[in-house]
Design an enzyme around this catalytic site. Sequence first.
Site, PDB file in Angstrom:
ATOM      1  CE1 TYR A  98     -54.513  60.215 -62.383  1.00 15.71           C
ATOM      2  CE2 TYR A  98     -55.954  61.912 -61.489  1.00 15.71           C
ATOM      3  CZ  TYR A  98     -55.403  60.647 -61.423  1.00 15.71           C
ATOM      4  OH  TYR A  98     -55.733  59.817 -60.388  1.00 15.71           O
ATOM      5  CD  GLU A 128     -54.891  57.046 -65.296  1.00 17.72           C
ATOM      6  OE1 GLU A 128     -55.591  56.783 -66.290  1.00 17.72           O
ATOM      7  OE2 GLU A 128     -55.283  56.897 -64.126  1.00 17.72           O
ATOM      8  CG  ASP A 176     -33.866  45.919 -54.691  1.00 23.78           C
ATOM      9  OD1 ASP A 176     -33.460  47.097 -54.749  1.00 23.78           O
ATOM     10  OD2 ASP A 176     -34.810  45.548 -53.965  1.00 23.78           O
ATOM     11  CB  THR A 215     -35.048  53.685 -53.686  1.00 27.05           C
ATOM     12  OG1 THR A 215     -33.700  53.646 -53.207  1.00 27.05           O
ATOM     13  CG2 THR A 215     -35.819  52.510 -53.130  1.00 27.05           C
ATOM     14  CE  LYS A 245     -33.924  52.520 -49.395  1.00 30.52           C
ATOM     15  NZ  LYS A 245     -34.111  51.066 -49.327  1.00 30.52           N
ATOM     16  NE  ARG A 266     -39.273  58.864 -48.318  1.00 30.79           N
ATOM     17  CZ  ARG A 266     -38.353  58.066 -47.762  1.00 30.79           C
ATOM     18  NH1 ARG A 266     -38.424  56.760 -47.909  1.00 30.79           N
ATOM     19  NH2 ARG A 266     -37.365  58.568 -47.059  1.00 30.79           N
TER      20      ARG A 266
HETATM   21  C1  PLP Z   1     -35.193  50.323 -49.364  1.00 32.30           C
HETATM   22  C2  PLP Z   1     -35.269  49.122 -50.226  1.00 32.30           C
HETATM   23  C3  PLP Z   1     -36.306  48.943 -51.155  1.00 32.30           C
HETATM   24  C4  PLP Z   1     -37.448  49.886 -51.335  1.00 32.30           C
HETATM   25  O1  PLP Z   1     -38.128  50.301 -50.289  1.00 32.30           O
HETATM   26  P1  PLP Z   1     -39.380  51.299 -50.352  1.00 32.30           P
HETATM   27  O2  PLP Z   1     -39.470  51.724 -48.962  1.00 32.30           O
HETATM   28  O3  PLP Z   1     -40.553  50.497 -50.821  1.00 32.30           O
HETATM   29  O4  PLP Z   1     -39.073  52.412 -51.312  1.00 32.30           O
HETATM   30  C5  PLP Z   1     -36.259  47.847 -51.986  1.00 32.30           C
HETATM   31  N1  PLP Z   1     -35.243  46.974 -51.926  1.00 32.30           N
HETATM   32  C6  PLP Z   1     -34.228  47.116 -51.059  1.00 32.30           C
HETATM   33  C7  PLP Z   1     -33.128  46.111 -51.076  1.00 32.30           C
HETATM   34  C8  PLP Z   1     -34.208  48.172 -50.169  1.00 32.30           C
HETATM   35  O5  PLP Z   1     -33.211  48.294 -49.285  1.00 32.30           O
END
Ligand code: PLP
Length: 420
Positions: A51, A53, A197, A223, A226, A232
């Site tokens: 933990y 936090e 994003d 993320t 990807k 993840r």
């Molecule tokens: C994949 C994605 C996310 C995040 O997805 P999670 O499944 O919550 O991790 C956020 N924004 C975009 C544009 C994505 O393609």
Amino acid sequence: MKSLKKFDPEIYKTILDEARRENDNLELIASENFANEHILEAQGSVLTNKYAEGYPGARWYNGCRNVDIVEEIAIARAKKLFGAEHVNVQPHAGTPANMVVYFAMLNIGDTVMAMDLACGGHLSHGNPHNFSGKFYKIVPYGVDRKTERLDYEEIARLAKQHKPRMIIAGASAYPRAIDFKAFRTIADSVGAYLLVDIAHIAGLVAAGVHQSPVPYAEFVTSTTHKTLRGPRGAFIMCKSEFAKKIDMEVFPGAQGGPLMHIIAAKAVCFKEAMTPEFKTYQKQILKNAKVFSDEMAKLGYRIVAGGTDTHLFLVDLTNKFMTGRDAATALDRAGITVNKNLIPYDPKSPLVASGIRIGTPAVTTRGMKEAEMVKIAHMIGEVLTDPNNERNLIAVKKEVGGLVKKFPLYKDLIRRLEKE
Ligand SMILES: *Cc1c(COP(=O)(O)O)cnc(C)c1O
């Protein structure tokens, strides 16, 4: 995984089966990738027990000296990799990372401009069932009907009309490069915050093969699983002046204890992303996507927006009198995994969709290059020409088997598991 095998053979077996499935299929889902074993090892470590936090040097629990080091390294590497002023590596996933930025900077009911989901946006950018669509007034912008590309003049016009407090750039299914500098100019013209994003394109940005939003946006979320090919998870970058606000909104605002084993794996992922091999890998992803989409076009398939500048492209199946759903189902039976996807201004429902989305990050991780992309395009063509012909599907599946054998995935890992 000897102790897992002994204690819980059922789960052990499904993990082994999943490793085999990943090895046996052609993975073309644009948001997926195969993390290297050094990532899996960090992720599967004792750090899951702790933990922590709070933040390094300021935790609510004792005994954090090791996890402090892990988180400090992860932050320092992410800052260096992306040239960010401040980084928070604790968000559990991309959707909560976006939620943190909304909650930190907006009031309920504020106007937010984001890419229309039907044109490639993400559910956390205003889907009515998501918190984003429930709590904020979403003004969607789309792509130009003819070019199927972002129309920055139209986005600027919408911004002037609606005066959003925040503009979001970034997408899940947009094949072309995005001009973040243009978004900055638009945001400035109406005094809006800019959130970019880069969940999908983070690997491309890290390798310098896509424009980086970091100099232009107050907030950048991403993320790590990807194109970045890590565990993840997610992280947030921001300008120093918002550091405290963002950190407070992650913890205690939106989350409790951080996942320290995942943060360790994120640190390893950032290290990997700094290597010359990673840059070569990202360049190959782009080359593969381009050759692949060109070959599909040669086979008579309409490619949305006329091609790709990224790791993914969209195939419109309207002129083939086939739905995205039926195409994805037939391909799956032949060992080729894609997802159905809306095309811009799609008349069909998202459950059916007129297109499929194809991405090259995962097959590129296996070592496949341009020649293999041409082969895969032809396999897809064979399946889609006669999607209900069982013998045809079996024949293609055999071809898939022959190809994946030449590019083994998790070879040592599978061999070790099989020997246990
Ligand atoms: C994949 C994605 C996310 C995040 O997805 P999670 O499944 O919550 O991790 C956020 N924004 C975009 C544009 C994505 O393609």
